[in-house]
Design an enzyme around this catalytic site. Structure first.
Site, PDB file in Angstrom:
ATOM      1  N   VAL A   1      24.220  42.393  16.883  1.00 13.83           N
ATOM      2  CA  VAL A   1      24.990  42.574  18.112  1.00 13.83           C
ATOM      3  C   VAL A   1      24.467  41.579  19.153  1.00 13.83           C
ATOM      4  O   VAL A   1      23.257  41.513  19.394  1.00 13.83           O
ATOM      5  CB  VAL A   1      24.797  44.027  18.629  1.00 13.83           C
ATOM      6  N   CYS A   2      25.349  40.815  19.758  1.00 10.21           N
ATOM      7  CA  CYS A   2      24.938  39.825  20.760  1.00 10.21           C
ATOM      8  C   CYS A   2      24.284  40.512  21.959  1.00 10.21           C
ATOM      9  O   CYS A   2      24.877  41.400  22.580  1.00 10.21           O
ATOM     10  CB  CYS A   2      26.137  39.019  21.243  1.00 10.21           C
ATOM     11  N   VAL A   3      23.083  40.073  22.305  1.00 14.62           N
ATOM     12  CA  VAL A   3      22.304  40.762  23.335  1.00 14.62           C
ATOM     13  C   VAL A   3      22.968  40.697  24.706  1.00 14.62           C
ATOM     14  O   VAL A   3      23.072  41.719  25.407  1.00 14.62           O
ATOM     15  CB  VAL A   3      20.845  40.241  23.390  1.00 14.62           C
TER      16      VAL A   3
ATOM     17  N   ALA B   1      26.075  42.778  24.753  1.00 17.74           N
ATOM     18  CA  ALA B   1      25.746  44.197  24.609  1.00 17.74           C
ATOM     19  C   ALA B   1      25.227  44.782  25.926  1.00 17.74           C
ATOM     20  O   ALA B   1      25.707  45.818  26.386  1.00 17.74           O
ATOM     21  CB  ALA B   1      24.709  44.392  23.502  1.00 17.74           C
TER      22      ALA B   1
ATOM     23  N   PHE C   1      28.580  40.675  15.946  1.00 12.35           N
ATOM     24  CA  PHE C   1      29.476  41.352  16.895  1.00 12.35           C
ATOM     25  C   PHE C   1      29.307  40.722  18.271  1.00 12.35           C
ATOM     26  O   PHE C   1      28.197  40.697  18.813  1.00 12.35           O
ATOM     27  CB  PHE C   1      29.160  42.854  16.948  1.00 12.35           C
TER      28      PHE C   1
END
Lengths: 119, 100, 130
Positions: A77-79, A82, A39
């Site tokens: 989830v891409c840090v 996010a 994501f």
């Protein structure tokens, strides 16, 4: 065959995450594997358990969590994406984890196909 | 290569650009708002005619139905597939390129 | 990443193409594409970048997104060479449609026609478009 899935848009606003869900479900039903869904950008908004859709609507976040639990899918989830949107570990729905973009490149290398759903 | 287009050809140039890069072996699947590209009797119909005649153009049935487009009325040569068909197209003709 | 996972594909080299078709600054896609490109450099893959349609505006000289208080990332394209990312393809027809030539771009590129771009795309293992 192994599929990696990339989702770049948020739920409810854009059809991308609905399309990705229906594609993933169909792939699994045909006996394919989906080891990881990544994501990115507004797609990270798929990951928060704080969402409360209305009773007569689909629950997109719960759908991902259930699919991940049933089929062992790694929901990443891409840090950076996010954190800038307020998605942190404490609000993640079950099955999601926050990690780096390397996880996207990695699934691109590892999977037979990378399928992208975006705007 | 399986190419997907998810925008209406009346709104963006994504379909035209995709068709310009389809090459001799590429496949096109229209999804989401891209399914309006499958309407018959439109400018897109003419643009698609070549590859559609060669059986290389597909449209996602559930996205048609959701938008009130009868699958029986799509442009000549355009094949209607369901999500299982979408998956099979990626298997048979991948990699996937999204014209987002 | 676990060592075990890494071992699954150690030595495997895939052809990755990043396809850029959107103008910068109005949306975040151009910047986020570049972020993935930079990360991909660490994986020793065969990476190329394609710029076509409004994506050619990403490379236009003279950009200064700082006036919008946004990250001015255009100079980063010049740094890609230092990451051994040297294959930047720009479509001739897209440049011409926008009144531009290779001289208008911030970095040296290979200008290719549409047919050649289609061949390059068809030659990839993984295509990421944002």
């Amino acid at each position: 065959m192994q599929f990696g899935i990339l989702i770049n848009e948020g739920p409810y606003q854009h059809q991308a995450s609905d399309s990705a869900y229906l594609f993933t479900k169909a792939a699994l039903e045909q006996g394919h594997e989906v080891p990881r869904i990544f994501f990115y950008m507004d797609g990270v908004n798929n990951a928060t358990r704080l969402q409360e859709p209305q009773q007569d609507d689909r629950n997109i976040v719960r759908r991902w969590s259930q699919l991940a639990e049933t089929h062992g899918i790694d929901l990443v989830v891409c840090v950076a994406a996010a954190l800038r949107r307020g998605i942190k570990d404490e609000v993640l729905a079950p099955g999601f984890r926050i990690s780096g973009l390397g996880q996207l490149v990695e699934i691109g290398i590892q999977a037979d196909r990378l399928v992208t759903f975006g705007d | 290569m399986l190419h997907t287009v998810n925008k209406s050809p009346l709104q963006t140039n994504d379909l035209a650009s995709c068709l310009g890069h389809l090459g001799t072996d590429g496949r096109l699947l229209m999804i989401e708002d891209g399914v309006y590209g499958a309407l018959s009797g439109t400018e897109a119909t003419r643009q698609l005619a070549g590859p559609a005649g060669e059986g290389r153009v597909y449209v996602l049935g559930p996205d048609l139905e959701a938008r009130g487009v009868d699958a029986g009325t799509v442009a000549d040569g355009v094949q209607v597939v369901d999500y299982a068909g979408f998956v099979q197209l990626v298997v048979d003709h991948g990699p996937h390129q999204a014209w987002v | 990443m676990s060592d075990e996972f890494e071992d699954d594909f150690s030595g495997e080299i895939k052809r990755f193409m990043f396809v850029n078709r959107k103008a910068p600054h109005g949306t975040i896609y151009a910047l986020e594409s570049l972020e993935v490109v930079l990360i991909s450099a660490a994986f020793d893959q065969d990476v190329s970048l394609a710029f076509l349609d409004d994506g050619v505006f990403q490379l236009r000289k003279g950009q200064n997104a700082n006036v919008l208080e946004m990250k001015n990332f255009a100079p980063t394209y010049r740094a890609l060479e230092g990451y051994d990312i040297e294959k930047l393809y720009v479509e001739r027809e897209s440049l011409e449609a926008r009144g531009m030539t290779a001289d208008d771009l911030v970095v040296p590129v290979e200008v290719v026609d549409r047919a050649r771009m289609a061949e390059l795309m068809a030659d990839q293992d993984v295509v990421m478009s944002f």
